[in-house]
Scaffold this motif. Structure first.
Motif, PDB file in Angstrom:
ATOM      1  N   PHE A  45      57.446  19.314  45.315  1.00 33.70           N
ATOM      2  CA  PHE A  45      56.826  18.785  44.413  1.00 33.70           C
ATOM      3  C   PHE A  45      56.168  19.875  43.332  1.00 33.70           C
ATOM      4  O   PHE A  45      56.183  19.619  42.261  1.00 33.70           O
ATOM      5  CB  PHE A  45      55.698  18.132  45.026  1.00 33.70           C
ATOM      6  CG  PHE A  45      54.835  16.995  43.964  1.00 33.70           C
ATOM      7  CD1 PHE A  45      55.539  16.152  43.117  1.00 33.70           C
ATOM      8  CD2 PHE A  45      53.574  17.191  43.724  1.00 33.70           C
ATOM      9  CE1 PHE A  45      54.968  15.338  42.183  1.00 33.70           C
ATOM     10  CE2 PHE A  45      52.751  16.309  42.900  1.00 33.70           C
ATOM     11  CZ  PHE A  45      53.530  15.409  42.254  1.00 33.70           C
ATOM     12  N   GLU A  82      58.909  19.817  35.025  1.00 34.20           N
ATOM     13  CA  GLU A  82      58.634  18.720  34.262  1.00 34.20           C
ATOM     14  C   GLU A  82      57.621  19.048  33.118  1.00 34.20           C
ATOM     15  O   GLU A  82      57.120  17.935  32.343  1.00 34.20           O
ATOM     16  CB  GLU A  82      58.129  17.590  34.986  1.00 34.20           C
ATOM     17  CG  GLU A  82      59.406  17.015  35.705  1.00 34.20           C
ATOM     18  CD  GLU A  82      60.337  16.092  35.071  1.00 34.20           C
ATOM     19  OE1 GLU A  82      59.875  15.300  34.309  1.00 34.20           O
ATOM     20  OE2 GLU A  82      61.550  16.331  35.224  1.00 34.20           O
ATOM     21  N   MET A  83      56.915  20.128  33.277  1.00 33.15           N
ATOM     22  CA  MET A  83      55.769  20.311  32.339  1.00 33.15           C
ATOM     23  C   MET A  83      56.355  20.185  30.833  1.00 33.15           C
ATOM     24  O   MET A  83      56.991  20.794  30.305  1.00 33.15           O
ATOM     25  CB  MET A  83      55.256  21.778  32.557  1.00 33.15           C
ATOM     26  CG  MET A  83      54.149  22.040  33.850  1.00 33.15           C
ATOM     27  SD  MET A  83      52.510  20.902  33.428  1.00 33.15           S
ATOM     28  CE  MET A  83      51.973  22.089  31.856  1.00 33.15           C
ATOM     29  N   LYS A  92      58.506   9.751  39.046  1.00 29.42           N
ATOM     30  CA  LYS A  92      59.883  10.141  39.089  1.00 29.42           C
ATOM     31  C   LYS A  92      60.252  11.080  40.403  1.00 29.42           C
ATOM     32  O   LYS A  92      61.431  11.237  40.795  1.00 29.42           O
ATOM     33  CB  LYS A  92      59.926  11.275  37.972  1.00 29.42           C
ATOM     34  CG  LYS A  92      61.215  11.875  37.408  1.00 29.42           C
ATOM     35  CD  LYS A  92      61.265  12.400  36.148  1.00 29.42           C
ATOM     36  CE  LYS A  92      62.553  12.817  35.774  1.00 29.42           C
ATOM     37  NZ  LYS A  92      62.900  13.674  34.504  1.00 29.42           N
ATOM     38  N   PHE A  93      59.315  11.779  40.789  1.00 22.25           N
ATOM     39  CA  PHE A  93      59.580  12.604  41.946  1.00 22.25           C
ATOM     40  C   PHE A  93      59.812  11.602  43.148  1.00 22.25           C
ATOM     41  O   PHE A  93      60.788  11.813  44.223  1.00 22.25           O
ATOM     42  CB  PHE A  93      58.472  13.339  42.532  1.00 22.25           C
ATOM     43  CG  PHE A  93      58.754  14.272  43.684  1.00 22.25           C
ATOM     44  CD1 PHE A  93      59.421  15.272  43.787  1.00 22.25           C
ATOM     45  CD2 PHE A  93      58.279  14.188  45.035  1.00 22.25           C
ATOM     46  CE1 PHE A  93      59.564  16.252  44.597  1.00 22.25           C
ATOM     47  CE2 PHE A  93      58.255  15.035  46.143  1.00 22.25           C
ATOM     48  CZ  PHE A  93      59.166  16.083  45.729  1.00 22.25           C
ATOM     49  N   GLN A 143      53.340   9.941  35.975  1.00 21.17           N
ATOM     50  CA  GLN A 143      54.854  10.038  35.616  1.00 21.17           C
ATOM     51  C   GLN A 143      55.547  11.054  36.655  1.00 21.17           C
ATOM     52  O   GLN A 143      56.664  10.582  37.183  1.00 21.17           O
ATOM     53  CB  GLN A 143      54.890  10.591  34.347  1.00 21.17           C
ATOM     54  CG  GLN A 143      54.490   9.729  33.136  1.00 21.17           C
ATOM     55  CD  GLN A 143      54.575  10.354  31.793  1.00 21.17           C
ATOM     56  OE1 GLN A 143      55.346  11.404  31.653  1.00 21.17           O
ATOM     57  NE2 GLN A 143      53.873   9.897  30.944  1.00 21.17           N
ATOM     58  N   TRP A 144      54.764  12.142  37.083  1.00 22.47           N
ATOM     59  CA  TRP A 144      55.308  12.989  38.054  1.00 22.47           C
ATOM     60  C   TRP A 144      55.564  12.412  39.437  1.00 22.47           C
ATOM     61  O   TRP A 144      56.515  12.373  40.075  1.00 22.47           O
ATOM     62  CB  TRP A 144      54.607  14.240  38.225  1.00 22.47           C
ATOM     63  CG  TRP A 144      54.288  15.063  36.953  1.00 22.47           C
ATOM     64  CD1 TRP A 144      55.304  15.138  36.287  1.00 22.47           C
ATOM     65  CD2 TRP A 144      53.341  15.937  36.872  1.00 22.47           C
ATOM     66  NE1 TRP A 144      54.816  16.048  35.014  1.00 22.47           N
ATOM     67  CE2 TRP A 144      53.478  16.507  35.574  1.00 22.47           C
ATOM     68  CE3 TRP A 144      52.228  16.263  37.356  1.00 22.47           C
ATOM     69  CZ2 TRP A 144      52.611  17.440  34.883  1.00 22.47           C
ATOM     70  CZ3 TRP A 144      51.031  17.480  36.714  1.00 22.47           C
ATOM     71  CH2 TRP A 144      51.477  18.000  35.545  1.00 22.47           C
ATOM     72  N   PHE A 181      58.937  20.787  41.234  1.00 22.19           N
ATOM     73  CA  PHE A 181      59.333  19.562  40.360  1.00 22.19           C
ATOM     74  C   PHE A 181      58.396  19.633  39.032  1.00 22.19           C
ATOM     75  O   PHE A 181      58.704  19.361  37.719  1.00 22.19           O
ATOM     76  CB  PHE A 181      59.323  18.549  40.915  1.00 22.19           C
ATOM     77  CG  PHE A 181      59.240  17.127  40.029  1.00 22.19           C
ATOM     78  CD1 PHE A 181      60.583  16.695  39.682  1.00 22.19           C
ATOM     79  CD2 PHE A 181      58.155  16.408  40.002  1.00 22.19           C
ATOM     80  CE1 PHE A 181      60.611  15.567  38.917  1.00 22.19           C
ATOM     81  CE2 PHE A 181      58.335  15.353  39.020  1.00 22.19           C
ATOM     82  CZ  PHE A 181      59.371  14.842  38.470  1.00 22.19           C
ATOM     83  N   ILE A 182      56.931  19.911  39.467  1.00 17.63           N
ATOM     84  CA  ILE A 182      56.115  19.715  38.421  1.00 17.63           C
ATOM     85  C   ILE A 182      56.497  20.789  37.195  1.00 17.63           C
ATOM     86  O   ILE A 182      56.248  20.567  36.028  1.00 17.63           O
ATOM     87  CB  ILE A 182      54.565  19.905  38.913  1.00 17.63           C
ATOM     88  CG1 ILE A 182      54.364  18.543  39.697  1.00 17.63           C
ATOM     89  CG2 ILE A 182      53.424  20.010  37.632  1.00 17.63           C
ATOM     90  CD1 ILE A 182      52.965  18.575  40.345  1.00 17.63           C
ATOM     91  N   TYR A 205      50.262  12.383  32.952  1.00 15.33           N
ATOM     92  CA  TYR A 205      51.357  13.067  33.528  1.00 15.33           C
ATOM     93  C   TYR A 205      51.521  12.923  35.056  1.00 15.33           C
ATOM     94  O   TYR A 205      52.464  12.760  35.625  1.00 15.33           O
ATOM     95  CB  TYR A 205      51.578  14.269  33.035  1.00 15.33           C
ATOM     96  CG  TYR A 205      51.585  14.538  31.680  1.00 15.33           C
ATOM     97  CD1 TYR A 205      52.805  14.545  31.069  1.00 15.33           C
ATOM     98  CD2 TYR A 205      50.695  15.039  30.517  1.00 15.33           C
ATOM     99  CE1 TYR A 205      53.393  14.483  29.765  1.00 15.33           C
ATOM    100  CE2 TYR A 205      51.039  15.126  29.202  1.00 15.33           C
ATOM    101  CZ  TYR A 205      52.365  14.833  28.830  1.00 15.33           C
ATOM    102  OH  TYR A 205      52.748  14.785  27.605  1.00 15.33           O
ATOM    103  N   VAL A 206      50.200  12.923  35.668  1.00 10.32           N
ATOM    104  CA  VAL A 206      50.379  12.831  37.097  1.00 10.32           C
ATOM    105  C   VAL A 206      51.153  11.346  37.579  1.00 10.32           C
ATOM    106  O   VAL A 206      52.013  11.516  38.501  1.00 10.32           O
ATOM    107  CB  VAL A 206      49.023  12.963  37.673  1.00 10.32           C
ATOM    108  CG1 VAL A 206      48.962  12.646  39.134  1.00 10.32           C
ATOM    109  CG2 VAL A 206      48.415  14.477  37.693  1.00 10.32           C
TER     110      VAL A 206
END
Length: 297
Positions: free
Chosen positions: A285, A292-293, A113-114, A109-110, A288-289, A106-107
């Motif tokens: 950020f 997105e979780m 996307k961010f 991806q974050w 945002f996370i 996931y990191v």
């Protein structure tokens, strides 16, 4: 002598006209006259010849101009450099990273996307063990780290943003009869092969559960892994039962299964940052996370 007065002096040398200097610097003509006289009084040298129709720089004034012009140029160059550096620092997010299968998925991806939404942001990753990351967070060497609420709560001047709350589960091979149980008591691990994570990498929540199981069950075959990457290899190799969370292992191999454990204590997955971290991009950020979780159910 301040920078403003020196700017007035330089402009008057270059325009040879009080009115044009006053207009260029958005000042009144008397203000220009006052600043020039102030400089001359301070250094004790006449810098301009004046009459009612014109102003011209003296020989000493010309020499002073050449020196001061360089100083002023260097000053503004330094200001621009430091402002650029400050802008870059405020657009940089340093993440404290400790490998987990969750982080590995996931990191990236974050980040990707961010950054598509904030093209100027720059990410930096510092990879350390669990305890080292806490020290780097306290010393302000990293902006944020994913950890557990219990690990973050005793850290001074740290603010934690909760992302998810869940309970520990056992990661069990489907070949193991324990995989058929709906819930595992802590005493059910007697005579089992267990996979434990070294205390330097394990959060306090996991350390407490590992210790409790070891004290209750006197016949355990424990294999210790010195980091989560090694532990993950052992789990996939079906070398024993591990204690897991979705926020550590969001996806299991088809031959493995999560089985709930009768352990009432829950674990908060949090983002920890310094309370005095005022970087707007870092807080954006974090928000945002949170949006997105993954939905752990």
């Amino acid at each position: 002598m301040d920078i403003h007065k020196l700017e007035v002096f330089i402009s008057l040398v270059e325009t040879s006209n009080y009115t044009r200097t006053a207009k260029a610097l958005h000042l009144t003509q008397p203000a220009v006259t006052h600043d020039i006289k102030s400089i001359e009084n301070e250094i004790g040298v006449r810098l301009f010849n004046r009459n009612k129709r014109y102003v011209s720089v003296t020989k000493d004034g010309r020499a002073f101009y050449l020196k001061v012009k360089t100083i002023i140029n260097n000053y503004y160059s330094a200001v621009q450099d430091i402002q650029k550096k400050d802008l870059e620092e405020n657009s940089k997010i340093t993440i404290g990273y400790s490998y987990t299968p969750f982080n590995d998925i996931y990191v990236p991806q974050w980040i990707n996307k961010f950054q598509r939404q904030h093209s100027n942001v720059k990410f930096s990753i510092i990879s350390l063990n669990h305890n080292e990351l806490k020290q780097h967070l306290l010393s302000n060497e990293i902006d944020l780290v994913l950890t557990t609420g219990n690990d973050a709560k005793d850290l001074e001047n740290i603010k934690a943003y909760t992302l998810e709350t869940e309970s520990f589960k056992a990661i069990v091979s489907k070949k193991n009869p324990l995989s058929k149980k709906k819930i595992l008591k802590l005493s059910d691990f007697q005579n089992q092969k267990m996979l434990y994570l070294d205390n330097n990498w394990a959060a306090i929540d996991l350390i407490n559960l590992q210790d409790k199981i070891r004290h209750i069950n006197h016949h355990l075959n424990i294999t210790y892994a010195n980091n989560l990457s090694s532990l993950n290899v052992l789990i996939k190799g079906q070398q024993g039962i591990a204690l897991g969370l979705f926020c550590l292992y969001p996806k299991l191999e088809p031959y493995l299964k999560y089985v709930p454990i009768d352990w009432k204590k829950t674990v908060d997955l949090v983002i920890a940052i310094q309370k005095n971290n005022e970087k707007r991009i870092v807080h954006e950020f974090i928000n945002f996370i949170k949006s997105e979780m993954p939905n752990f159910t």
